[in-house]
Design a protein around this motif. Structure first.
Motif, PDB file in Angstrom:
ATOM      1  N   HIS A 203      13.610   7.216  -4.511  1.00 29.20           N
ATOM      2  CA  HIS A 203      14.831   6.482  -4.885  1.00 29.20           C
ATOM      3  C   HIS A 203      16.249   6.749  -4.687  1.00 29.20           C
ATOM      4  N   ALA A 204      16.331   8.265  -5.140  1.00 29.68           N
ATOM      5  CA  ALA A 204      17.688   8.587  -4.906  1.00 29.68           C
ATOM      6  C   ALA A 204      17.855   9.099  -3.298  1.00 29.68           C
ATOM      7  N   ALA A 205      16.801   9.264  -2.700  1.00 30.36           N
ATOM      8  CA  ALA A 205      17.191   9.369  -1.080  1.00 30.36           C
ATOM      9  C   ALA A 205      17.474   7.926  -0.515  1.00 30.36           C
ATOM     10  N   PHE A 206      16.815   6.858  -0.859  1.00 26.76           N
ATOM     11  CA  PHE A 206      17.402   5.687  -0.415  1.00 26.76           C
ATOM     12  C   PHE A 206      18.539   5.151  -0.647  1.00 26.76           C
ATOM     13  N   HIS A 207      19.214   5.390  -1.966  1.00 30.88           N
ATOM     14  CA  HIS A 207      20.500   5.273  -2.342  1.00 30.88           C
ATOM     15  C   HIS A 207      21.569   6.047  -1.424  1.00 30.88           C
ATOM     16  N   ALA A 208      21.143   7.326  -1.243  1.00 30.98           N
ATOM     17  CA  ALA A 208      21.760   8.005  -0.524  1.00 30.98           C
ATOM     18  C   ALA A 208      22.150   7.809   0.963  1.00 30.98           C
ATOM     19  N   ALA A 209      20.857   7.361   1.568  1.00 27.22           N
ATOM     20  CA  ALA A 209      20.816   6.973   2.852  1.00 27.22           C
ATOM     21  C   ALA A 209      21.458   5.754   3.135  1.00 27.22           C
ATOM     22  N   LEU A 210      21.929   4.778   2.124  1.00 31.38           N
ATOM     23  CA  LEU A 210      22.729   3.682   2.266  1.00 31.38           C
ATOM     24  C   LEU A 210      24.018   4.083   2.805  1.00 31.38           C
ATOM     25  N   VAL A 211      24.327   5.132   2.118  1.00 33.00           N
ATOM     26  CA  VAL A 211      26.016   5.617   2.107  1.00 33.00           C
ATOM     27  C   VAL A 211      26.017   6.939   3.040  1.00 33.00           C
TER      28      VAL A 211
ATOM     29  N   TRP B 255      21.822   6.397  11.823  1.00 38.88           N
ATOM     30  CA  TRP B 255      21.839   6.104  10.245  1.00 38.88           C
ATOM     31  C   TRP B 255      20.846   4.835  10.014  1.00 38.88           C
ATOM     32  N   GLU B 256      20.806   3.953  10.869  1.00 36.38           N
ATOM     33  CA  GLU B 256      19.892   3.082  10.727  1.00 36.38           C
ATOM     34  C   GLU B 256      18.389   3.212  10.489  1.00 36.38           C
ATOM     35  N   ALA B 257      17.969   4.432  11.346  1.00 38.95           N
ATOM     36  CA  ALA B 257      16.851   5.099  11.390  1.00 38.95           C
ATOM     37  C   ALA B 257      16.612   5.794   9.909  1.00 38.95           C
ATOM     38  N   GLY B 258      17.475   6.552   9.710  1.00 40.42           N
ATOM     39  CA  GLY B 258      17.307   7.309   8.178  1.00 40.42           C
ATOM     40  C   GLY B 258      17.210   5.978   6.988  1.00 40.42           C
ATOM     41  N   LEU B 259      17.884   5.193   7.251  1.00 42.32           N
ATOM     42  CA  LEU B 259      17.663   4.216   6.205  1.00 42.32           C
ATOM     43  C   LEU B 259      16.398   3.441   6.105  1.00 42.32           C
ATOM     44  N   LEU B 260      16.024   3.123   7.246  1.00 44.26           N
ATOM     45  CA  LEU B 260      14.497   2.689   7.278  1.00 44.26           C
ATOM     46  C   LEU B 260      13.465   3.505   7.010  1.00 44.26           C
ATOM     47  N   ALA B 261      13.762   4.828   7.121  1.00 42.44           N
ATOM     48  CA  ALA B 261      12.619   5.767   6.957  1.00 42.44           C
ATOM     49  C   ALA B 261      12.731   5.960   5.531  1.00 42.44           C
ATOM     50  N   ALA B 262      13.933   5.999   4.905  1.00 45.77           N
ATOM     51  CA  ALA B 262      14.095   6.107   3.313  1.00 45.77           C
ATOM     52  C   ALA B 262      13.594   5.005   2.474  1.00 45.77           C
ATOM     53  N   ALA B 263      13.623   3.733   3.005  1.00 42.01           N
ATOM     54  CA  ALA B 263      13.512   2.231   2.582  1.00 42.01           C
ATOM     55  C   ALA B 263      11.557   2.292   2.682  1.00 42.01           C
ATOM     56  N   HIS B 264      11.063   2.717   3.670  1.00 40.31           N
ATOM     57  CA  HIS B 264       9.632   2.867   3.675  1.00 40.31           C
ATOM     58  C   HIS B 264       9.153   3.955   2.821  1.00 40.31           C
TER      59      HIS B 264
END
Length: 257
Positions: free
Chosen positions: A143-151, A110-119
């Protein structure tokens, strides 16, 4: 079997293509709220059958992006300040639940996915052709992928689906905030949200997200308010004349004294 040219027998791929194209144009603001969506015009523009357009619009009605008008066809769903404020309240509640669960259940993936989406979001320009240009569709996707990655780690498919639906509804309004002049630093806000998520600070993360969402709402609401007219005030000279007794009154007062 060859693909039928009859609109009522449009291939599913055409309907999906039309759905995605019309949805994207609604979310980006190209199709404005209340705009009438003419089936034949859309079919000609997208080079698909009228039947594919009808199916796509029906799906968009279910997604609450389009409304079906009796005897008048389809139109883009309207927007209103009251709906935006209601939507923001509900979204903040759902975000809080989903974020807390992701912080609790999220693992290194989850952390890796969030970092990738944020980058990816940070590396994607928000507008085409500079600050005053049109919204970049790739940024909207990131932007949609970033917010989805958070949850993503909340552990509930239904919760993620509800979160995605509310996000999509909010996106139409969020595009409006991009037209409002402000000193807001979106990249910094996103960076703080990521840092709090990785620190597993659920309370701080929820507070930052709620502030993030409500700031967007406040900007939109403020931009839709009519400018206030400056209050009329009397000139200093006029105030002086009013505050001073007339000469005849002064003479009377002196005589009485």
């Amino acid at each position: 079997m060859p693909e039928a040219e009859n609109g009522d027998a449009a291939p599913r791929s055409q309907a999906t293509l039309a759905y995605r194209a019309i949805r994207s144009d609604i979310l980006s603001g190209r199709h404005a709220p209340d705009k009438k969506l003419k089936i034949q015009d859309l079919a000609d523009e997208l080079k698909v059958s009228p039947g594919a357009i009808r199916e796509a619009l029906s799906r968009l009605v279910s997604a609450q992006l389009v409304v079906s008008q009796d005897q008048r066809g389809f139109a883009v769903a309207p927007l209103s300040i009251a709906d935006l404020e209601d939507l923001t309240d509900v979204r903040c509640e759902i975000e809080a639940i989903a974020l807390r669960r992701s912080v609790e259940l999220g693992n290194v993936e989850w952390e890796a996915g969030l970092l990738a989406a944020a980058h990816r979001l940070r590396a994607t320009p928000g507008r085409l052709g500079g600050r005053k240009g049109s919204v970049n569709p790739e940024w909207l996707t990131a932007h949609a992928a970033f917010h989805a990655a958070l949850v993503a780690a909340c552990g509930s498919a239904r919760l993620r689906a509800l979160h995605a639906h509310l996000y999509e509804q909010s996106e139409r309004y969020r595009v409006l905030s991009g037209k409002v002049e402000s000193n807001r630093d979106i990249d910094t806000e996103h960076g703080e949200i990521v840092a709090l998520a990785l620190a597993r600070d659920a309370k701080g993360l929820v507070e930052a997200m709620v502030h993030h969402l409500r700031t967007t709402t406040d900007l939109i609401v403020a931009s839709r308010q009519p400018p206030k007219r400056p209050a009329k005030s009397r000139t200093p000279a006029a105030r002086t004349r009013v505050s001073r007794p007339r000469r005849s009154e002064r003479a009377t007062e002196d005589a009485d004294a």
